[in-house]
Design an enzyme around this catalytic site. Structure first.
Site, PDB file in Angstrom:
ATOM      1  N   LYS A   1     -11.014  -8.221   7.737  1.00  0.00           N
ATOM      2  CA  LYS A   1     -10.139  -7.048   7.946  1.00  0.00           C
ATOM      3  C   LYS A   1     -10.469  -5.980   6.908  1.00  0.00           C
ATOM      4  O   LYS A   1     -11.199  -6.244   5.952  1.00  0.00           O
ATOM      5  CB  LYS A   1      -8.678  -7.467   7.867  1.00  0.00           C
ATOM      6  CG  LYS A   1      -8.210  -7.987   6.528  1.00  0.00           C
ATOM      7  CD  LYS A   1      -6.811  -8.598   6.640  1.00  0.00           C
ATOM      8  CE  LYS A   1      -6.423  -9.291   5.364  1.00  0.00           C
ATOM      9  NZ  LYS A   1      -5.303  -8.726   4.664  1.00  0.00           N
TER      10      LYS A   1
ATOM     11  N   ARG B   1       6.796 -12.217   4.700  1.00  0.00           N
ATOM     12  CA  ARG B   1       6.173 -11.039   5.319  1.00  0.00           C
ATOM     13  C   ARG B   1       6.389 -11.095   6.825  1.00  0.00           C
ATOM     14  O   ARG B   1       7.244 -10.391   7.347  1.00  0.00           O
ATOM     15  CB  ARG B   1       4.690 -10.990   4.947  1.00  0.00           C
ATOM     16  CG  ARG B   1       3.966  -9.765   5.439  1.00  0.00           C
ATOM     17  CD  ARG B   1       2.633  -9.543   4.774  1.00  0.00           C
ATOM     18  NE  ARG B   1       1.663 -10.621   5.008  1.00  0.00           N
ATOM     19  CZ  ARG B   1       0.445 -10.633   4.478  1.00  0.00           C
ATOM     20  NH1 ARG B   1       0.044  -9.646   3.689  1.00  0.00           N
ATOM     21  NH2 ARG B   1      -0.395 -11.624   4.733  1.00  0.00           N
TER      22      ARG B   1
ATOM     23  N   HIS C   1       0.919 -18.494   5.371  1.00  0.00           N
ATOM     24  CA  HIS C   1       0.192 -17.747   4.337  1.00  0.00           C
ATOM     25  C   HIS C   1       0.859 -17.945   2.989  1.00  0.00           C
ATOM     26  O   HIS C   1       2.091 -17.955   2.891  1.00  0.00           O
ATOM     27  CB  HIS C   1       0.166 -16.255   4.706  1.00  0.00           C
ATOM     28  CG  HIS C   1      -0.788 -15.440   3.888  1.00  0.00           C
ATOM     29  ND1 HIS C   1      -2.137 -15.693   3.851  1.00  0.00           N
ATOM     30  CD2 HIS C   1      -0.595 -14.371   3.064  1.00  0.00           C
ATOM     31  CE1 HIS C   1      -2.732 -14.814   3.051  1.00  0.00           C
ATOM     32  NE2 HIS C   1      -1.815 -14.010   2.554  1.00  0.00           N
TER      33      HIS C   1
ATOM     34  N   ARG D   1      -9.168 -19.932   5.666  1.00  0.00           N
ATOM     35  CA  ARG D   1      -9.124 -18.507   6.002  1.00  0.00           C
ATOM     36  C   ARG D   1      -9.453 -17.646   4.769  1.00  0.00           C
ATOM     37  O   ARG D   1      -8.639 -16.867   4.303  1.00  0.00           O
ATOM     38  CB  ARG D   1      -7.692 -18.212   6.473  1.00  0.00           C
ATOM     39  CG  ARG D   1      -7.566 -17.280   7.627  1.00  0.00           C
ATOM     40  CD  ARG D   1      -6.135 -17.220   8.147  1.00  0.00           C
ATOM     41  NE  ARG D   1      -5.143 -16.929   7.172  1.00  0.00           N
ATOM     42  CZ  ARG D   1      -4.031 -17.655   6.954  1.00  0.00           C
ATOM     43  NH1 ARG D   1      -3.758 -18.719   7.677  1.00  0.00           N
ATOM     44  NH2 ARG D   1      -3.172 -17.319   6.019  1.00  0.00           N
TER      45      ARG D   1
ATOM     46  N   TYR E   1      -9.771  18.776 -15.623  1.00  0.00           N
ATOM     47  CA  TYR E   1      -8.419  19.302 -15.391  1.00  0.00           C
ATOM     48  C   TYR E   1      -7.478  18.986 -16.554  1.00  0.00           C
ATOM     49  O   TYR E   1      -7.446  17.862 -17.056  1.00  0.00           O
ATOM     50  CB  TYR E   1      -7.825  18.679 -14.123  1.00  0.00           C
ATOM     51  CG  TYR E   1      -8.429  19.217 -12.836  1.00  0.00           C
ATOM     52  CD1 TYR E   1      -8.312  20.566 -12.508  1.00  0.00           C
ATOM     53  CD2 TYR E   1      -9.104  18.374 -11.967  1.00  0.00           C
ATOM     54  CE1 TYR E   1      -8.861  21.051 -11.321  1.00  0.00           C
ATOM     55  CE2 TYR E   1      -9.649  18.852 -10.783  1.00  0.00           C
ATOM     56  CZ  TYR E   1      -9.524  20.194 -10.469  1.00  0.00           C
ATOM     57  OH  TYR E   1     -10.067  20.680  -9.315  1.00  0.00           O
TER      58      TYR E   1
ATOM     59  N   CYS F   1     -11.875  13.798 -10.909  1.00  0.00           N
ATOM     60  CA  CYS F   1     -11.607  14.837  -9.897  1.00  0.00           C
ATOM     61  C   CYS F   1     -11.823  14.244  -8.493  1.00  0.00           C
ATOM     62  O   CYS F   1     -12.190  13.086  -8.350  1.00  0.00           O
ATOM     63  CB  CYS F   1     -12.537  16.019 -10.093  1.00  0.00           C
ATOM     64  SG  CYS F   1     -12.622  16.622 -11.785  1.00  0.00           S
TER      65      CYS F   1
ATOM     66  N   ASP G   1     -14.156  14.864  -6.176  1.00  0.00           N
ATOM     67  CA  ASP G   1     -15.538  14.574  -5.767  1.00  0.00           C
ATOM     68  C   ASP G   1     -16.464  14.268  -6.932  1.00  0.00           C
ATOM     69  O   ASP G   1     -17.651  13.992  -6.724  1.00  0.00           O
ATOM     70  CB  ASP G   1     -16.122  15.787  -5.025  1.00  0.00           C
ATOM     71  CG  ASP G   1     -15.121  16.344  -4.047  1.00  0.00           C
ATOM     72  OD1 ASP G   1     -14.830  15.646  -3.067  1.00  0.00           O
ATOM     73  OD2 ASP G   1     -14.583  17.439  -4.288  1.00  0.00           O
TER      74      ASP G   1
HETATM   75  C1  PLP Z   1      -3.228 -13.481   6.928  1.00  0.00           C
HETATM   76  C2  PLP Z   1      -4.278 -13.512   5.862  1.00  0.00           C
HETATM   77  N1  PLP Z   1      -5.066 -14.574   5.770  1.00  0.00           N
HETATM   78  C3  PLP Z   1      -6.041 -14.671   4.842  1.00  0.00           C
HETATM   79  C4  PLP Z   1      -6.246 -13.654   3.936  1.00  0.00           C
HETATM   80  C5  PLP Z   1      -7.345 -13.794   2.920  1.00  0.00           C
HETATM   81  O1  PLP Z   1      -6.833 -13.850   1.620  1.00  0.00           O
HETATM   82  P1  PLP Z   1      -7.826 -13.833   0.371  1.00  0.00           P
HETATM   83  O2  PLP Z   1      -8.547 -12.550   0.456  1.00  0.00           O
HETATM   84  O3  PLP Z   1      -6.918 -13.914  -0.802  1.00  0.00           O
HETATM   85  O4  PLP Z   1      -8.718 -15.003   0.537  1.00  0.00           O
HETATM   86  C6  PLP Z   1      -5.439 -12.522   3.987  1.00  0.00           C
HETATM   87  C7  PLP Z   1      -5.648 -11.446   3.016  1.00  0.00           C
HETATM   88  O5  PLP Z   1      -4.868 -10.679   2.621  1.00  0.00           O
HETATM   89  C8  PLP Z   1      -4.416 -12.451   4.974  1.00  0.00           C
HETATM   90  O6  PLP Z   1      -3.621 -11.386   5.075  1.00  0.00           O
END
Ligand code: PLP
Length: 364
Positions: free
Chosen positions: A36, A132, A161, A217, A257, A304, A306
């Site tokens: 992701k 969550r 999770h 995961r 700045y 800044c 850029d």
């Molecule tokens: C649902 C879910 N699974 C797995 C992960 C992977 O976690 P990590 O990057 O800590 O291994 C994330 C990351 O935020 C997540 O949101």
């Protein structure tokens, strides 16, 4: 024509090596690789293709749009969509696997699937303490069997999770595992079993084997960061830019700045072609450092949009040809996303995912 201004060099060799460590820690468990947020800023399509070539069988993304990008790139493996309750039609159309955590959305997906006469695979999310999304213990015992009864859905996976598996103190993480196990066995008693059971993020891959179930995961560890000193994770991304301009100025010269930096001696100041709009955080003003010609140079004044300035006094031969390393190493000098995160009070996840679109990804 070369239009590059800054590059993020992505080492696919280091990615393979980190994936190897996942395997070493988890044996032959299924790996659902988390890609992701554009593979944590590394470029989801190329990273995913490389992971698949190296035996990964499933990918995890945040939303349908990220899954569609992978499908459009010709990726055909199961793609699990963690957080999307809006783009229901896309799941069937692009053969994506949504994670469901409320009955209303599950019903909508089922309805959309009946229209397209497809059987949609879903993973159900259980909240064991992250707070969550997900069904809590009590809800799970009625909601999961109900979803299993929907005609056009097939529950293929169940997941939870961790909130803090990266802490040294594993008490809460162990409580989450226990809670997940209890729910799994009660669902099993009710006649439900699941092809994929997964809970372990990177920290749990490394330190909590009892959380590996049959699928893991991992995200951040694939990209070379995470817990566990002594383990050989290799950062996958280096960020480099160049010098736009060098000036030699007398003592007392204000830089950038609001004049938060004023030279204390005759100084050489280099202007670097990268700024906060590229993900070089503004909190690095007067705090960060870069590597130029193999030496550390501190950030001088405010970052800044850029550009930013670095004090290169005493560093020989700094010119428009000099390479500037923001994340990466040269000789014995090294700057990691963790170092930057420590400087500004965040985590490497944020540093990596902030690297902007103007920084070209170059794969090695
Ligand atoms: C649902 C879910 N699974 C797995 C992960 C992977 O976690 P990590 O990057 O800590 O291994 C994330 C990351 O935020 C997540 O949101």
């Amino acid at each position: 024509m070369k239009l590059q201004r800054a590059v993020a060099e992505i080492s696919l060799g280091n990615l393979s090596s980190n994936l190897q460590l996942v395997r070493k820690k988890t044996g032959n468990k299924n790996i659902l690789a988390v890609v992701k947020a554009d593979a944590y800023g590394h470029g989801a399509v190329t990273i995913s293709r490389h992971l698949l070539k190296n035996g990964v069988k499933m990918l995890g993304v945040a939303c349908a749009a990220e899954g569609i990008e992978l499908r459009n790139a010709g990726i055909t493996v199961p793609i699990i969509v963690f957080f999307d309750t809006r783009n229901i039609e896309a799941f069937a159309e692009y053969n994506l696997t949504p994670v469901v955590f409320d009955l209303n959305t599950a019903k909508k997906i089922s309805k959309a699937a009946s229209g397209s006469k497809k059987l949609i695979p879903v993973h159900v999310k259980i909240d064991t303490g992250m707070g969550r999304v997900g069904f809590n213990h009590e809800e799970a015992l009625t909601a999961v069997p109900e979803i299993a009864s929907y005609e056009n859905l097939r529950i293929e996976g169940i997941m939870s999770h961790f909130s803090d598996a990266d802490l040294k103190n594993k008490n809460f993480a162990r409580r989450q595992i226990k809670s997940f196990n209890r729910i799994l066995s009660e669902l099993k008693y009710a006649g439900l079993s699941f092809k994929y059971i997964h809970m372990a993020n990177s920290a749990a891959v490394m330190t909590l084997p009892e959380a590996h179930f049959n699928t893991v995961r991992p995200g951040i560890m694939l990209y070379g960061y995470g817990c566990c000193e002594g383990e050989k994770l290799k950062p996958v991304m280096s960020v480099k830019s160049g010098v736009l301009f060098v000036k030699h100025v007398p003592e007392g010269t204000p830089i950038s700045y609001c004049r938060t930096f004023v030279t204390k001696r005759r100084s050489a100041i280099a202007t670097i072609a990268l700024g906060y709009a590229d993900g070089y955080d503004r909190r690095l003003s007067n705090k960060g450092r870069v590597i130029i010609n193999g030496k550390f140079a501190p950030v001088a004044g405010r970052v800044c949009m850029d550009t930013f300035m670095a004090d290169v006094t005493g560093i020989p031969n700094v010119s428009g040809e000099s390479e500037v390393i923001l994340i990466g190493s040269k000789g014995s000098r090294k700057i990691t996303a963790q170092d930057i995160a420590d400087d500004i009070g965040t985590i490497p996840y944020e540093v990596l995912t902030s690297i902007g679109k103007r920084v070209e990804r170059v794969y090695k």
